[in-house]
Design a protein around this motif. Structure first.
Motif, PDB file in Angstrom:
ATOM      1  N   ARG A  43      -3.297  -0.644  -5.126  1.00 57.50           N
ATOM      2  CA  ARG A  43      -3.802  -1.397  -6.263  1.00 57.50           C
ATOM      3  C   ARG A  43      -2.730  -1.510  -7.346  1.00 57.50           C
ATOM      4  NH1 ARG A  43      -9.099  -0.175 -10.149  1.00 57.50           N
ATOM      5  NH2 ARG A  43      -8.714  -1.923 -11.563  1.00 57.50           N
ATOM      6  N   SER A  44      -2.657  -2.680  -7.954  1.00 57.87           N
ATOM      7  CA  SER A  44      -1.673  -2.968  -9.002  1.00 57.87           C
ATOM      8  C   SER A  44      -2.243  -4.037  -9.917  1.00 57.87           C
ATOM      9  CB  SER A  44      -0.360  -3.454  -8.379  1.00 57.87           C
ATOM     10  OG  SER A  44       0.446  -4.127  -9.324  1.00 57.87           O
ATOM     11  N   ASN A  45      -1.939  -3.936 -11.191  1.00 61.30           N
ATOM     12  CA  ASN A  45      -2.378  -4.966 -12.138  1.00 61.30           C
ATOM     13  C   ASN A  45      -1.539  -6.237 -12.058  1.00 61.30           C
ATOM     14  OD1 ASN A  45      -4.626  -3.848 -13.288  1.00 61.30           O
ATOM     15  ND2 ASN A  45      -3.599  -3.129 -15.152  1.00 61.30           N
ATOM     16  N   LYS A  74       0.811  -1.217   0.000  1.00 66.56           N
ATOM     17  CA  LYS A  74       0.000   0.000   0.000  1.00 66.56           C
ATOM     18  C   LYS A  74       0.843   1.264   0.000  1.00 66.56           C
ATOM     19  CE  LYS A  74      -4.376  -1.763   1.727  1.00 66.56           C
ATOM     20  NZ  LYS A  74      -5.498  -1.578   2.686  1.00 66.56           N
ATOM     21  N   MET A 127      -6.149   5.550  -8.796  1.00 62.00           N
ATOM     22  CA  MET A 127      -6.458   4.233  -8.241  1.00 62.00           C
ATOM     23  C   MET A 127      -6.423   4.265  -6.718  1.00 62.00           C
ATOM     24  SD  MET A 127      -6.881   2.302 -10.922  1.00 62.00           S
ATOM     25  CE  MET A 127      -6.517   2.394 -12.686  1.00 62.00           C
ATOM     26  N   SER A 128      -7.040   3.269  -6.105  1.00 62.64           N
ATOM     27  CA  SER A 128      -6.959   3.151  -4.656  1.00 62.64           C
ATOM     28  C   SER A 128      -5.549   2.743  -4.256  1.00 62.64           C
ATOM     29  CB  SER A 128      -7.961   2.112  -4.151  1.00 62.64           C
ATOM     30  OG  SER A 128      -7.721   0.839  -4.747  1.00 62.64           O
TER      31      SER A 128
END
Length: 300
Positions: free
Chosen positions: A56-58, A45, A52-53
């Protein structure tokens, strides 16, 4: 020149294997690092992507604190061996709709996370040169999904990048400087029995060969097709204009490792040849810019 690069740089086994290939062949590589791989599940985090929150990650994060520690060691060892560490951003988001401020935020996140990775994860042994490396040595970028826009190119020079390697060209092409940043393009190369054009990157070959789904039983055939395509494109340039050939890979062993097997075979075949240099993007720029700056040597 042959320029081989890796996007993401997650799995420790592939760090080790790529470095072993380099030791065997004399090649030097560029690793486009995704900075979330320097965050553990507990520290993920720390990352804040544009819009994005937090966290968050792809592409997730590092697997554990120990995994991150191993990756930091691999990065530092690879650097000491002459390889280049460059940026792939952090969370592997498609930035096609980002503006210049969004790109600036992503680059700042990358710089801060790389610089502070040892402390963030409470890992001892940070090299004394790490901060200078993180802040001042990373000058190359490749966009996730090869997705670029005006905002990206506006921001690259402002953030001190020397080059971008995110675009695609019809075939091997010389890089061009625009807006203070040199732009490299992965080439389309002919592949397969019909010699259809495909981006010279393992993921694109994976989609071409098996629709992006694993077909391990066909791995030997895919490896041969890939190696043949690389060699044909290499030979055309070696015997012709000698435009640098760029090849891209990921740290994922698609189709049972067919593309890494082809890479290892290809590097073994060409990197030791006369008049061939397998180099990083950084070292290609250094060599060619030095040659351009040197006055012609006259005889007596």
């Amino acid at each position: 020149y042959v320029i081989i690069s890796f996007d993401g740089a997650l799995h420790l086994e592939q760090w080790q294997r790529s470095r072993a290939i380099a030791e065997k062949t004399g090649a030097r590589f560029t690793y486009f690092l995704s900075c979330v791989y320097l965050l553990s599940p507990e520290t993920r985090k720390t990352y804040q992507a544009p819009g994005m929150s937090r966290g968050r990650s792809n592409v997730g994060s590092g697997y554990s604190r120990e995994d991150v520690e191993g990756r930091l060691g691999q990065i530092w060892t690879a650097r000491s061996e002459g390889h280049e560490i460059a940026s792939h951003g952090c969370g592997h988001f498609d930035g096609k709709d980002w503006n210049a401020a969004d790109w600036g935020q992503e680059f700042d996140e990358f710089s801060n996370i790389v610089a502070n990775a040892w402390k963030l994860n409470e890992i001892e042994g940070e090299p004394k040169e790490w901060q200078d490396f993180a802040r001042n040595e990373i000058h190359g970028f490749r966009a996730p999904y090869l997705s670029t826009n005006k905002g990206l190119f506006q921001t690259l020079a402002q953030k001190g990048f020397a080059y971008d390697a995110s675009t695609v060209s019809r075939g091997p092409a010389l890089p061009k400087a625009r807006g203070g940043v040199v732009r490299f393009s992965l080439p389309l190369i002919p592949e397969g029995p019909r010699e259809r054009q495909v981006i010279a990157m393992d993921y694109n070959l994976y989609v071409r060969h098996s629709g992006g789904k694993e077909k391990p039983e066909a791995a030997p055939a895919f490896e041969k097709r890939t190696h043949d395509a690389f060699m044909a494109s290499f030979k055309k340039e070696y015997d012709g204009r000698r435009t640098p050939l760029q090849l891209g890979f990921h740290f994922t062993l698609m189709n049972d490792g067919a593309y890494w097997d082809a890479l290892e075979r290809f590097a073994g075949d060409v990197c030791g040849m006369d008049d061939v240099k397998c180099v990083s993007y950084r070292d290609y720029l250094a060599a060619t810019q030095k040659a351009e700056a040197s006055p012609a040597q006259g005889g007596t």
